[in-house]
Design an enzyme around this catalytic site. Structure first.
Site, PDB file in Angstrom:
ATOM      1  N   GLN A 134      31.110 -21.323  -9.743  1.00  0.00           N
ATOM      2  CA  GLN A 134      31.656 -21.227 -11.178  1.00  0.00           C
ATOM      3  C   GLN A 134      32.844 -20.402 -10.928  1.00  0.00           C
ATOM      4  O   GLN A 134      33.856 -20.269 -12.030  1.00  0.00           O
ATOM      5  CB  GLN A 134      30.874 -20.727 -12.000  1.00  0.00           C
ATOM      6  N   ASN A 299      21.754 -22.277  -8.181  1.00  0.00           N
ATOM      7  CA  ASN A 299      22.510 -21.581  -8.911  1.00  0.00           C
ATOM      8  C   ASN A 299      24.243 -22.040  -8.750  1.00  0.00           C
ATOM      9  O   ASN A 299      24.185 -23.027  -8.153  1.00  0.00           O
ATOM     10  CB  ASN A 299      22.482 -20.213  -8.211  1.00  0.00           C
TER      11      ASN A 299
END
Length: 333
Positions: A134, A299
């Site tokens: 991200q 994750n």
């Protein structure tokens, strides 16, 4: 006696000097490995001091791990030059649960399912895409929602498709979703947008940009559609395991305040709160002979964090880190 004291002092000085030299060399290697470039010598010195302080923390923790006093290991990663407060500010989100309500028409019915297997890992089915990153945008909620959706799309359609997190970051800030782009957001609101919008774009058309932009959704480049989503009963770890085993990967929002240096093992931290500041995808669960029952969580901090981008989180320990409090999976059509 004085001679002995002097010798001991010299030995201590030599050890301390050697430790500093080792840390300095490790910081140099760290910069090269992670491509770290600082704006000036002052920031370089500041980052080196933070790195040294974090290395001391990691070393102390790992001594307890080696002694069997901890169930997980810490290690150096691309966050090791960040202070704890900076890590939380840049990588975690400010999630408020005030507005959240369970949709009673779409709560997972665990009683309708048979028992669950002792372990599940959806990575071996081909349903799990590669770990993504991200970046510095607090868009974990979008990566969590998309991560679970990509898996369910494969399970439903037999097709691997990369979907657009940026589509969610840009297009769910308005009414009635009110996610906050790179600041915070919720996966249930992401799924409501995809349902109401008639689909989500592919990542190839709408690539990730690590920042907020204006919405440019295009219905000609839809990668997947959903009819809605299912909510796991709040705090019910058995229901979460049942959903993971019977339906597929599940999006969850958790407290990840202590994840910064996780390297491996089963993350078991009783100080983990019931607050939420990050979202991941549960791709399975199992039991470790040293760390006990765990959740296998994907994750969105890149494959170089944790165990190839994954963390094994404590399972059946009173809903630790709120693992089963805000859990959802999409219904692909």
């Amino acid at each position: 006696m004085k001679a002995v004291i002097v010798i001991l002092a010299l030995v201590g000085f030599a050890q301390a000097t050697n430790f500093k030299d080792v840390l300095k060399a490790e910081f140099k290697s760290f910069k090269v490995k992670h491509g770290k470039i600082y704006k000036d010598i002052y920031e370089e010195l500041q980052r080196m001091q933070i790195f040294k302080d974090n290395m001391v923390l990691i070393e102390r923790h790992n001594k307890r791990f080696a002694a069997g006093e901890e169930t997980y290991e810490m290690g150096v990663n691309h966050f090791t030059d960040m202070s704890a407060s900076e890590f939380k500010r840049l990588m975690l989100t400010n999630m408020t649960t005030d507005y959240l309500k369970e949709d009673i028409d779409n709560i997972y019915n665990v009683s309708a399912r048979a028992g669950i297997p002792s372990g599940v890992d959806w990575r071996y089915s081909g349903a799990v895409p590669p770990v993504k990153d991200q970046g510095s945008c607090g868009s974990c909620w979008a990566f969590s929602a998309i991560g679970a959706l990509e898996s369910h799309h494969f399970l439903k359609k037999g097709q691997r498709v990369s979907l657009s997190e940026q589509n969610l970051v840009d297009c769910t800030r308005q009414s009635p979703y009110y996610n906050s782009g790179c600041v915070s957001g919720w996966t249930d609101k992401a799924y409501e947008y995809i349902r109401d919008n008639g689909g989500i774009n592919t990542a190839s058309y709408y690539p990730y940009q690590d920042k907020e932009n204006s919405c440019r959704y295009n219905r000609n480049y839809i990668g997947s559609k959903i009819s809605g989503y299912v909510t796991i009963p709040r705090g019910n770890e058995y229901a979460l395991a049942s959903a993971v085993a019977n339906e597929g990967p599940v999006s969850v929002c958790i407290d990840s305040s202590h994840f910064q240096f996780y390297k491996g093992g089963v993350f078991n931290n009783p100080s983990c709160s019931k607050n939420t500041n990050h979202c991941v995808v549960v791709d399975g669960y199992g039991t470790d002979k040293f760390g006990g029952d765990y959740w296998l969580a994907r994750n969105s901090w890149g494959p170089n964090w944790g165990q190839n981008g994954y963390i094994r989180m404590a399972r059946n320990r009173n809903n630790q880190c709120s693992i089963a409090s805000y859990a959802y999976y999409p219904l692909v059509v």
